[in-house]
Write a protein that holds these residues in place. Structure first.
Motif, PDB file in Angstrom:
ATOM      1  N   PRO A 250      65.804  17.920 -11.889  1.00 43.13           N
ATOM      2  CA  PRO A 250      66.168  16.626 -12.208  1.00 43.13           C
ATOM      3  C   PRO A 250      66.625  17.324 -13.892  1.00 43.13           C
ATOM      4  N   ALA A 251      65.883  17.984 -14.066  1.00 39.23           N
ATOM      5  CA  ALA A 251      65.859  18.637 -16.364  1.00 39.23           C
ATOM      6  C   ALA A 251      66.238  20.242 -16.154  1.00 39.23           C
ATOM      7  N   LEU A 252      67.347  20.337 -17.257  1.00 44.40           N
ATOM      8  CA  LEU A 252      68.236  21.743 -17.302  1.00 44.40           C
ATOM      9  C   LEU A 252      67.852  22.296 -18.976  1.00 44.40           C
ATOM     10  N   ILE A 253      67.275  22.687 -19.347  1.00 42.74           N
ATOM     11  CA  ILE A 253      67.597  23.903 -20.617  1.00 42.74           C
ATOM     12  C   ILE A 253      68.554  24.698 -20.373  1.00 42.74           C
ATOM     13  N   MET A 254      69.651  24.468 -21.176  1.00 42.21           N
ATOM     14  CA  MET A 254      70.456  25.560 -21.069  1.00 42.21           C
ATOM     15  C   MET A 254      70.737  27.241 -22.356  1.00 42.21           C
ATOM     16  N   GLU A 255      70.686  27.534 -22.567  1.00 39.52           N
ATOM     17  CA  GLU A 255      70.884  28.008 -23.931  1.00 39.52           C
ATOM     18  C   GLU A 255      72.479  28.346 -23.830  1.00 39.52           C
ATOM     19  N   GLU A 256      72.746  29.238 -24.934  1.00 37.88           N
ATOM     20  CA  GLU A 256      74.464  29.348 -25.515  1.00 37.88           C
ATOM     21  C   GLU A 256      74.529  30.583 -25.005  1.00 37.88           C
ATOM     22  N   GLY A 257      75.235  30.951 -24.411  1.00 33.08           N
ATOM     23  CA  GLY A 257      75.607  32.811 -24.077  1.00 33.08           C
ATOM     24  C   GLY A 257      75.174  32.406 -22.469  1.00 33.08           C
ATOM     25  N   ALA A 258      74.520  31.695 -21.509  1.00 32.17           N
ATOM     26  CA  ALA A 258      73.935  31.613 -20.521  1.00 32.17           C
ATOM     27  C   ALA A 258      74.886  31.100 -19.454  1.00 32.17           C
ATOM     28  N   LYS A 259      75.091  31.921 -18.235  1.00 36.14           N
ATOM     29  CA  LYS A 259      76.230  31.671 -17.304  1.00 36.14           C
ATOM     30  C   LYS A 259      76.106  31.113 -15.883  1.00 36.14           C
ATOM     31  N   VAL A 260      76.641  30.335 -15.802  1.00 39.91           N
ATOM     32  CA  VAL A 260      76.555  29.646 -14.549  1.00 39.91           C
ATOM     33  C   VAL A 260      77.744  29.219 -13.517  1.00 39.91           C
ATOM     34  N   GLU A 261      77.568  30.167 -12.566  1.00 38.80           N
ATOM     35  CA  GLU A 261      79.202  29.266 -11.925  1.00 38.80           C
ATOM     36  C   GLU A 261      78.858  28.771 -10.549  1.00 38.80           C
ATOM     37  N   GLY A 262      79.245  27.917 -10.343  1.00 34.74           N
ATOM     38  CA  GLY A 262      78.653  27.473  -8.808  1.00 34.74           C
ATOM     39  C   GLY A 262      78.536  25.343  -9.758  1.00 34.74           C
ATOM     40  N   GLN A 263      77.369  25.344  -7.949  1.00 37.19           N
ATOM     41  CA  GLN A 263      77.834  23.836  -8.370  1.00 37.19           C
ATOM     42  C   GLN A 263      76.235  23.453  -9.418  1.00 37.19           C
ATOM     43  N   ILE A 264      76.297  22.357 -10.346  1.00 39.78           N
ATOM     44  CA  ILE A 264      74.811  22.035 -11.149  1.00 39.78           C
ATOM     45  C   ILE A 264      74.908  20.814 -10.372  1.00 39.78           C
ATOM     46  N   SER A 265      73.590  20.400  -9.513  1.00 36.49           N
ATOM     47  CA  SER A 265      73.401  18.936  -9.367  1.00 36.49           C
ATOM     48  C   SER A 265      72.050  18.470  -9.992  1.00 36.49           C
ATOM     49  N   MET A 266      71.925  17.161 -10.440  1.00 36.57           N
ATOM     50  CA  MET A 266      71.213  16.274 -11.091  1.00 36.57           C
ATOM     51  C   MET A 266      70.276  14.974 -10.917  1.00 36.57           C
ATOM     52  N   ASN A 267      69.796  15.392  -9.960  1.00 34.92           N
ATOM     53  CA  ASN A 267      69.934  14.133  -9.099  1.00 34.92           C
ATOM     54  C   ASN A 267      68.593  13.222  -9.431  1.00 34.92           C
TER      55      ASN A 267
ATOM     56  N   LEU B  47      64.763  31.223 -15.826  1.00 40.73           N
ATOM     57  CA  LEU B  47      66.010  32.841 -16.128  1.00 40.73           C
ATOM     58  C   LEU B  47      66.256  33.012 -17.103  1.00 40.73           C
ATOM     59  N   SER B  48      65.724  34.607 -17.440  1.00 40.54           N
ATOM     60  CA  SER B  48      67.107  35.499 -18.014  1.00 40.54           C
ATOM     61  C   SER B  48      67.443  36.815 -17.037  1.00 40.54           C
ATOM     62  N   GLY B  49      67.065  36.629 -15.703  1.00 38.95           N
ATOM     63  CA  GLY B  49      67.903  37.302 -15.507  1.00 38.95           C
ATOM     64  C   GLY B  49      69.417  37.481 -14.647  1.00 38.95           C
ATOM     65  N   ASN B  50      69.149  37.981 -12.937  1.00 38.86           N
ATOM     66  CA  ASN B  50      70.448  37.663 -11.974  1.00 38.86           C
ATOM     67  C   ASN B  50      70.209  36.622 -10.715  1.00 38.86           C
ATOM     68  N   ILE B  51      70.507  35.344 -10.905  1.00 39.83           N
ATOM     69  CA  ILE B  51      70.266  35.471  -9.317  1.00 39.83           C
ATOM     70  C   ILE B  51      71.524  34.910  -8.651  1.00 39.83           C
ATOM     71  N   THR B  52      71.077  35.100  -7.607  1.00 45.42           N
ATOM     72  CA  THR B  52      72.840  34.548  -6.787  1.00 45.42           C
ATOM     73  C   THR B  52      72.211  33.379  -5.562  1.00 45.42           C
ATOM     74  N   GLY B  53      72.449  32.395  -5.582  1.00 43.67           N
ATOM     75  CA  GLY B  53      71.805  31.849  -4.151  1.00 43.67           C
ATOM     76  C   GLY B  53      71.958  30.332  -4.635  1.00 43.67           C
ATOM     77  N   ASP B  54      71.550  30.009  -3.975  1.00 42.55           N
ATOM     78  CA  ASP B  54      70.903  28.039  -4.201  1.00 42.55           C
ATOM     79  C   ASP B  54      69.264  28.212  -5.141  1.00 42.55           C
ATOM     80  N   VAL B  55      69.356  26.893  -5.887  1.00 41.42           N
ATOM     81  CA  VAL B  55      68.033  26.914  -6.696  1.00 41.42           C
ATOM     82  C   VAL B  55      67.713  25.588  -6.318  1.00 41.42           C
TER      83      VAL B  55
END
Length: 119
Positions: A90-107, A61-69
């Motif tokens: 299960p795996a998340l790679i996040m660069e500095e500057g990326a924005k997440v508003e919501g919940q992250i589950s890595m179960n 993801l480099s753009g905008n998503i609203t919803g469930d992934v």
């Protein structure tokens, strides 16, 4: 087909609504509203705007998503990424500057099923 080869492309200025099922890799640079189901890789360009539910193996993801992934393998959020909603992977790679508003589950991948839910 090479593992990283894009086999479908929705370019900038494209507006698509509905369900998208694919194999391999798809890149979206336009506007998409609806549902995405795939065991492949979804690449969302920096000018893309997506809204809806996404169930894939991998997402970049480099753009905008609203919803469930839901991603069974991994999610990569580049510095221009903006995600509003829930993220299950299960795996998340996040660069500095990326924005997440919501919940992250890595179960783990066991809870994320790619197949389209029954109606």
């Amino acid at each position: 087909m090479a593992k990283d080869e894009i086999n479908a492309f929705l370019g900038s200025g494209t507006i698509y609504e509905g369900k998208l099922n694919f194999q391999g890799s798809v890149r979206i640079d336009g506007n998409f509203t609806g549902e995405v189901f795939s065991e492949g890789t979804l690449v969302v360009g920096k000018d893309a705007k997506m809204k809806g539910q996404i169930r894939v193996s991998q997402m970049i993801l480099s753009g905008n998503i609203t919803g469930d992934v839901y991603a069974t393998d991994r999610v990569v959020l580049h510095k221009t990424a903006n995600l509003v909603g829930t993220l299950h992977t299960p795996a998340l790679i996040m660069e500095e500057g990326a924005k997440v508003e919501g919940q992250i589950s890595m179960n783990g991948a066991s809870e994320t099923i790619i197949s389209e839910p029954a109606a």
